[in-house]
Enzyme design. Structure first.
Site, mmCIF file in Angstrom:
data_model
loop_
_atom_site.group_PDB
_atom_site.id
_atom_site.type_symbol
_atom_site.label_atom_id
_atom_site.label_comp_id
_atom_site.label_asym_id
_atom_site.label_seq_id
_atom_site.Cartn_x
_atom_site.Cartn_y
_atom_site.Cartn_z
ATOM 1 N N PHE A 104 0.863 -1.174 0.000
ATOM 2 C CA PHE A 104 0.000 0.000 0.000
ATOM 3 C C PHE A 104 0.909 1.236 0.000
ATOM 4 C CE2 PHE A 104 -2.926 3.140 1.709
ATOM 5 C CZ PHE A 104 -4.083 2.836 1.024
ATOM 6 N N ASP A 181 2.578 -5.127 8.369
ATOM 7 C CA ASP A 181 1.349 -4.348 8.202
ATOM 8 C C ASP A 181 0.200 -5.346 8.080
ATOM 9 O OD1 ASP A 181 -0.891 -3.012 7.254
ATOM 10 O OD2 ASP A 181 0.221 -1.732 5.862
ATOM 11 N N TYR A 206 -10.723 -0.060 10.796
ATOM 12 C CA TYR A 206 -11.916 0.321 10.014
ATOM 13 C C TYR A 206 -12.279 -0.720 8.953
ATOM 14 C CZ TYR A 206 -7.912 2.623 7.666
ATOM 15 O OH TYR A 206 -6.677 2.915 7.132
ATOM 16 N N LYS A 207 -11.442 -1.753 8.771
ATOM 17 C CA LYS A 207 -11.758 -2.769 7.756
ATOM 18 C C LYS A 207 -12.519 -3.919 8.424
ATOM 19 C CE LYS A 207 -7.525 -1.630 5.196
ATOM 20 N NZ LYS A 207 -8.083 -0.902 4.063
ATOM 21 N N ARG A 354 -12.059 -5.814 -6.496
ATOM 22 C CA ARG A 354 -11.812 -6.474 -5.217
ATOM 23 C C ARG A 354 -13.140 -6.693 -4.507
ATOM 24 N NH1 ARG A 354 -7.870 -3.466 -0.937
ATOM 25 N NH2 ARG A 354 -9.659 -2.088 -0.881
HETATM 26 C C1 PLP Z 1 -2.352 -2.146 3.706
HETATM 27 C C2 PLP Z 1 -2.589 -0.735 4.138
HETATM 28 N N1 PLP Z 1 -1.581 -0.060 4.729
HETATM 29 C C3 PLP Z 1 -1.737 1.227 5.106
HETATM 30 C C4 PLP Z 1 -2.927 1.890 4.918
HETATM 31 C C5 PLP Z 1 -3.037 3.331 5.341
HETATM 32 O O1 PLP Z 1 -3.740 3.397 6.548
HETATM 33 P P1 PLP Z 1 -3.893 4.711 7.423
HETATM 34 O O2 PLP Z 1 -4.715 5.673 6.643
HETATM 35 O O3 PLP Z 1 -4.618 4.215 8.645
HETATM 36 O O4 PLP Z 1 -2.557 5.250 7.727
HETATM 37 C C6 PLP Z 1 -4.000 1.226 4.310
HETATM 38 C C7 PLP Z 1 -5.280 1.901 4.108
HETATM 39 O O5 PLP Z 1 -6.250 1.365 3.641
HETATM 40 C C8 PLP Z 1 -3.808 -0.131 3.907
HETATM 41 O O6 PLP Z 1 -4.791 -0.814 3.298
#
Ligand code: PLP
Length: 394
Positions: A104, A181, A206-207, A354
């Site tokens: 990400f 992560d 939040y997921k 997805r």
């Molecule tokens: C795999 C992954 N890493 C990092 C993030 C970023 O998260 P945050 O906005 O809580 O920093 C997301 C957001 O959806 C994500 O899916």
């Protein structure tokens, strides 16, 4: 499994891997905390002060950790910065950072900023097919001159699940710090972060944890690192028993709690407080078993009825997380067309559709209907009507 515990929107919701649904328990918990604010004003802090810590036993079960190794706080990217400030200790011989080409983007931005500060490289483990990672390529990145590797548990686009246990062992053998992560596995896949010996982990709630948009995330610090001082400190990570002595020097709270920095949003934390009730009713192993049942069924239906949608999520159960991703050149338009028909998937550039059948609230019937609608869209090519539509959320 617990569909009645959620406020299910109209249509079919397959985007719980982006934003989980509202639970009645979250609504009640937020209402309760709101009422406390109205009735007690500042005195509410009597019960809010240690609220995050009260959630640790449930989070610890989900993450395979000891309660003092986890804390609900911050957000993925902020927590990642805080943990890199602590765990990224480059030396002249061992200074490079490793992540994957399929991470990400926010994780990569965070890592880039730390690489720049220390004149180090951020090396990206390549993908051979653009969707998944190969075990040998990951292992090959654990070089002697690497200080820290960050891996996702589940790749956000394809849904591939990585063998974190194996890489944690490799990291220990090579004296490399391993961070994880777990955004796409927290609440969907069991973890054993403590037993695996992972150094630190971050996730959001939040997921699959259904705590609400922008709800506080979580972090894990292995107890073998409890003697370290957090690289980024704030008063919320100070030893709780003496916070209000207002000392001019920092005494860390024991464990992961020391990595909290600022006053948390109690209303947002209440969303998580309520959401975790579902995970006390149904254990994570049961959730995983149901999730695999749903994703197996879904992939079979997709193979049978929509072969032009190529499933890029690995088939083996030990190599996939909670969502199913298909590749199609018009994935963006298909996502918009599905939404118009009341089915909510999401799109990830350049060509991934997805869909997450969430164990707690989705059903086989919904998957059958989704595949039927996809078949109609592919036959009629009616998704092409969305070509001119520009939206932020697809
Ligand atoms: C795999 C992954 N890493 C990092 C993030 C970023 O998260 P945050 O906005 O809580 O920093 C997301 C957001 O959806 C994500 O899916």
């Amino acid at each position: 499994m617990l569909r009645q515990d959620f406020i299910y929107p109209e249509g079919i919701y397959l985007d719980g891997n982006s934003l989980g649904l509202t639970s009645h328990a979250s609504v009640q918990a937020i209402g309760r905390r709101l009422q406390e604010w109205q009735e007690q004003a500042v005195n509410g802090w009597e019960s809010w002060f240690g609220l995050a810590e009260t959630l640790s036993p449930t989070l610890a079960d989900l993450m395979g950790a000891r309660p003092e190794e986890v804390i609900a706080t911050g957000s993925i990217t902020m927590n990642l910065h805080a943990l890199l400030a602590t765990f990224y200790q480059p030396t002249a011989q061992k200074k490079h950072l490793v992540a994957t080409a399929l991470d990400f983007p926010s994780d990569l931005y965070a890592l880039q900023s730390w690489a720049e500060r220390h004149d180090a490289e951020l090396r990206l483990i390549p993908s051979r097919d653009g969707y998944t990672l190969n075990d040998e390529d990951i292992a090959a990145a654990f070089q002697e001159d690497v200080a820290l590797v960050l891996l996702p548990t589940v790749l956000y686009a394809s849904g591939q699940l990585l063998d974190i246990q194996k890489y944690a062992l490799l990291a220990q053998q090579k004296n490399i710090v391993l961070g994880v992560d777990a955004a796409h596995s927290a609440g969907s896949v069991p973890h054993h972060l403590h037993a695996w010996g992972v150094d630190f982990a971050v996730w959001c709630s939040y997921k699959y944890l259904n705590a609400g948009p922008g709800a506080p995330g979580g972090l894990f610090v292995h107890e073998k690192h409890f003697d370290r001082l957090p690289g980024l400190r704030g008063w919320w990570g100070h030893q709780k028993a003496s916070t209000f002595e207002m000392r001019s020097y920092f005494t860390p709270e024991h464990g992961a709690g020391a990595y909290q920095i600022s006053t948390p949003s109690i209303l947002a934390l209440a969303g998580l407080e309520g959401a975790l009730e579902a995970f006390r009713k149904v254990g994570i192993e049961e959730i995983r078993a149901r999730s695999l049942e749903l994703t197996t069924h879904f992939m079979k239906l997709l193979d049978e009825h929509t072969p032009e949608l190529r499933v890029v999520t690995p088939r083996e159960v030990h190599r996939r997380g909670g969502h199913v991703s298909v590749q199609h050149p018009q994935a963006r338009l298909l996502s918009l067309a599905l939404r118009e028909k009341g089915i909510v998937p999401d799109f990830r550039a350049p060509d991934i559709l997805r869909m997450a059948p969430v164990a707690l609230y989705n059903t086989e019937e919904e998957l059958q209907q989704t595949v039927q609608v996809l078949r109609e869209l592919l036959d009629t090519r009616s998704y092409m009507a969305f070509e001119q539509k520009s939206t932020r959320v697809v």
